[in-house]
Scaffold this active site. Structure first.
Site, PDB file in Angstrom:
ATOM      1  N   GLU A 401     -24.043 -27.569 -48.282  1.00  0.00           N
ATOM      2  CA  GLU A 401     -23.800 -26.148 -48.032  1.00  0.00           C
ATOM      3  C   GLU A 401     -22.619 -25.898 -47.102  1.00  0.00           C
ATOM      4  O   GLU A 401     -21.839 -24.960 -47.302  1.00  0.00           O
ATOM      5  CB  GLU A 401     -25.066 -25.504 -47.458  1.00  0.00           C
ATOM      6  CG  GLU A 401     -26.194 -25.307 -48.457  1.00  0.00           C
ATOM      7  CD  GLU A 401     -27.043 -26.549 -48.675  1.00  0.00           C
ATOM      8  OE1 GLU A 401     -27.987 -26.489 -49.494  1.00  0.00           O
ATOM      9  OE2 GLU A 401     -26.759 -27.577 -48.024  1.00  0.00           O
ATOM     10  N   HIS A 468     -39.041 -22.354 -48.090  1.00  0.00           N
ATOM     11  CA  HIS A 468     -38.482 -21.578 -49.199  1.00  0.00           C
ATOM     12  C   HIS A 468     -38.869 -20.106 -49.148  1.00  0.00           C
ATOM     13  O   HIS A 468     -38.791 -19.410 -50.158  1.00  0.00           O
ATOM     14  CB  HIS A 468     -38.950 -22.159 -50.546  1.00  0.00           C
ATOM     15  CG  HIS A 468     -38.489 -23.555 -50.812  1.00  0.00           C
ATOM     16  ND1 HIS A 468     -39.072 -24.651 -50.238  1.00  0.00           N
ATOM     17  CD2 HIS A 468     -37.481 -24.020 -51.589  1.00  0.00           C
ATOM     18  CE1 HIS A 468     -38.464 -25.749 -50.645  1.00  0.00           C
ATOM     19  NE2 HIS A 468     -37.495 -25.402 -51.462  1.00  0.00           N
TER      20      HIS A 468
END
Length: 662
Positions: A401, A468
């Site tokens: 990322e 998540h």
């Protein structure tokens, strides 16, 4: 004295040899002057590159003027070889208005598009990923340009180094990764930084060419980099270059060099790149003492003249309005009205449709993220995009990322727009540094836009557990320079996404996963815009103001319907930064009561700031304390009953009842 370095001129013309010598002499004489000014208190800090001039000068001389370079503190030779006016450099170091950052950043923390230089940040690693983005833009443009990025041996221990090399290798990006191995990361010797014999050895793991170069030999640097750069222009690929050199002074002048053994300093002093090259040129008859003296007189005069100009440059007078204005790049919103032709679609379809239409409209828009290409993304938002727009514009990324955020910035520097998908908003922590320290500060520091949208699938309610399910907007609403958008309805999601992509500033675009396939709405089929920074009044009344956003706005509407409560102002914020305080204040002044509802946990969340703003600006209108509804102060659990208990939704009905009856 004979040269201690073996120089091989080969076919380099006499004029070029003298040119390289003068290009090294200029930063050396500037540095010697700056060290005097530092002692006199006329500049605040100095990172010396004495002994390393051959690398900066040699690399820069080997590249074309329109090829980007990303230098570090000790690369003064990059700036001088690119012919930046010296008085502007001196103004920068003195914090004058005529510098490159308006006094907002110091020394070499600046860039300039005019000279194709992108300034460093102190976190080091992300600029390697920025070079990837610049190189990717070059490759898409097919302009044959190379990009060179510098770091020190200390920076090669950072994860961003490995991420950037991996991405460049996988994508065959035309990048020269230039590592200056100067012996010490501040005071930590190389023996305590890595175990391999050479940093160049690290290239093997990425299937990347790598070379070890004598960083004190200007001819070796110039010849080897010229040869490699020309090869990369014809066959794009990354190359790792390790320049062996030494830092003759402290990390910065206040650090000193007491930790360095004297015999090591003596050894490298004998290898001084400037003095050895001078001796070589004298021995070869290319240079004479008289000519050298004239060079030094000319450069010294040039330095003093430009210092006089800089001393007389305008001092910075703090201007509050300008400081606030420059956090973001100026942008005039362009309204595109929704069409009357509509169809009922899901939230997820609205995002996909808005993104597809933006790709059709903007040929320079690149989508990047894990599994976004053939797979279509884990939520299938980019399904079919690869076939329609091609692999150059719809790019699967490795799991890195930080490097991809940085690469998105590089794309923006080189004329592209980027949409990066965080597979889950939780994973943004792996890319946090370049978002808050590079993207957010870019325009304020050196007026460089960061034309990037980071898509953030977020939120609980789908039994996905702690890794998540976070709705982490508060990480970013407090970071000046970022725009934070958080729609709750399909129509808003499509219009706000279009506006986010058109806006040249970095946008964190939150998309609640639980809304993707549960919320439907009639949505216009055309590409239209919704203004960022404007809240929507979903319901109107004068008994109570309820302020919310994202999935929580649906909690509010469900609660009111279940309790059959009318006469309520319900505000959907839609944008969290900038915040539409005018709509909030107008409503609270009308109703006298307010509840702020967020899915995020309470402490440090947006509801706290909104509550404070209401108390400070609407106190005399309040008929009751401002109430806040939020989730528990725990990570988000997986099991359904535990998740329901975690969410603030279960506590909303009672809070509305209490405040209405207060």
């Amino acid at each position: 004295m004979a040269s201690k370095i073996k120089f091989i001129a080969n076919s380099i013309a006499k004029e070029q040899l003298l040119h390289l010598y003068k290009e090294m002499l200029l930063p050396r004489l500037i540095e010697e002057k700056m060290l005097i000014l530092l002692r006199q208190g006329k500049i605040s800090k100095w990172f010396s590159g004495i002994g390393q001039e051959a690398i900066a000068v040699g690399v820069t001389a080997a590249l074309y003027d329109d090829e980007y370079i990303l230098p570090m503190h000790r690369n003064l030779g990059v700036f001088t070889t690119r012919k930046i006016p010296l008085h502007r450099l001196f103004s920068q170091w003195q914090g004058k208005l005529n510098g490159f950052t308006k006094g907002r950043d110091r020394s070499f923390h600046f860039g300039t598009q005019e000279f194709h230089i992108v300034g460093m940040i102190s976190h080091l690693g992300p600029q390697l990923g920025v070079a990837d983005g610049i190189a990717l833009a070059n490759k898409i443009k097919q302009n044959g340009n190379v990009c060179a990025v510098f770091t020190g041996e200390g920076g090669t221990s950072e994860g961003d180094f490995h991420e950037a090399l991996n991405v460049a290798s996988v994508w065959d990006l035309p990048v020269l990764f230039c590592v200056e191995n100067n012996g010490y990361g501040l005071s930590t010797p190389t023996s305590e930084q890595f175990k391999c014999n050479h940093i160049a050895d690290k290239g093997i793991g990425y299937g990347m060419e790598s070379y070890v170069i004598d960083g004190n030999n200007i001819l070796e640097v110039y010849a080897k980099v010229s040869e490699i750069a020309e090869s990369i222009r014809k066959k794009p690929r990354p190359v790792l270059l390790e320049f062996k050199t030494f830092r003759m002074r402290g990390h910065e002048e206040a650090s000193g060099t007491k930790y360095v053994p004297q015999d090591l300093l003596d050894t490298w002093a004998d290898k001084d790149p400037l003095e050895n090259f001078k001796e070589f040129l004298l021995e070869d008859g290319v240079l004479t003492e008289t000519l050298d003296a004239s060079f030094r007189t000319e450069i010294t005069s040039q330095i003093n003249t430009n210092l006089d100009i800089a001393y007389n440059e305008e001092e910075i007078i703090p201007d509050l309005e300008e400081e606030l204005k420059d956090v973001y790049k100026d942008y005039s919103y362009k309204e595109i009205v929704p069409s009357l032709d509509k169809k009922k679609i899901r939230f997820v379809d609205a995002i996909s449709e808005g993104l597809e239409q933006a790709m059709e409209k903007n040929d320079n828009l690149i989508i990047m993220g894990q599994d976004v290409a053939a797979y279509g993304g884990v939520f299938k938002i980019t399904d079919g995009f690869l076939e329609k727009f091609g692999k150059e514009r719809v790019r699967n990324t490795p799991i890195c990322e930080s490097a991809i955020v940085s690469a998105a910035y590089g794309l923006s520097v080189n004329g592209f727009k980027a949409v990066m998908e965080m597979q889950f908003a939780d994973f943004v922590s792996s890319g946090f540094n370049p978002i808050v320290n590079l993207l957010a500060k870019s325009h304020y520091r050196w007026q460089q836009k960061a034309d990037i949208v980071v898509r953030m699938p977020c939120g609980a309610g789908v039994n996905a557990g702690p890794f998540h399910s976070q709705t982490n907007e508060a990480w970013f609403t407090k970071t000046p320079g970022l725009i934070v958008v958080y729609p709750a309805f399909p129509s808003d999601a499509k219009g706000l996404l279009a506006s986010a992509i058109e806006n040249p500033n970095p946008v964190m675009f939150f998309e609640h996963k639980a809304l993707y396939r549960s919320v439907y709405q009639e949505v216009s089929t055309n590409s239209y815009t919704t203004e960022i920074g404007k809240a929507a009044v979903v319901k109107q009344g004068d008994a109570l103001t309820i302020i919310s956003y994202g999935a929580a706005i649906h909690w509010v509407l469900e609660s009111l319907e279940k309790q059959n409560i009318e006469n309520i102002d319900v505000i959907d914020l839609r944008t969290l930064q900038p915040l539409d305080v005018e709509t909030i204040y107008d409503s609270v002044k009308k109703t006298g009561k307010a509840i702020i509802v967020q899915e995020d946990s309470m402490f440090g969340g947006l509801a706290s700031d909104i509550s404070a703003l209401i108390s400070e600006n609407c106190f005399e209108y309040l008929d009751a304390p401002v109430a806040r509804i939020a989730s528990l102060e725990t990570p988000i659990p997986f099991q359904a009953e535990l998740e329901n208990q975690y969410l603030g939704k279960s506590r909303l009905d009672k809070a509305i009842e209490v405040l209405l009856n207060y």
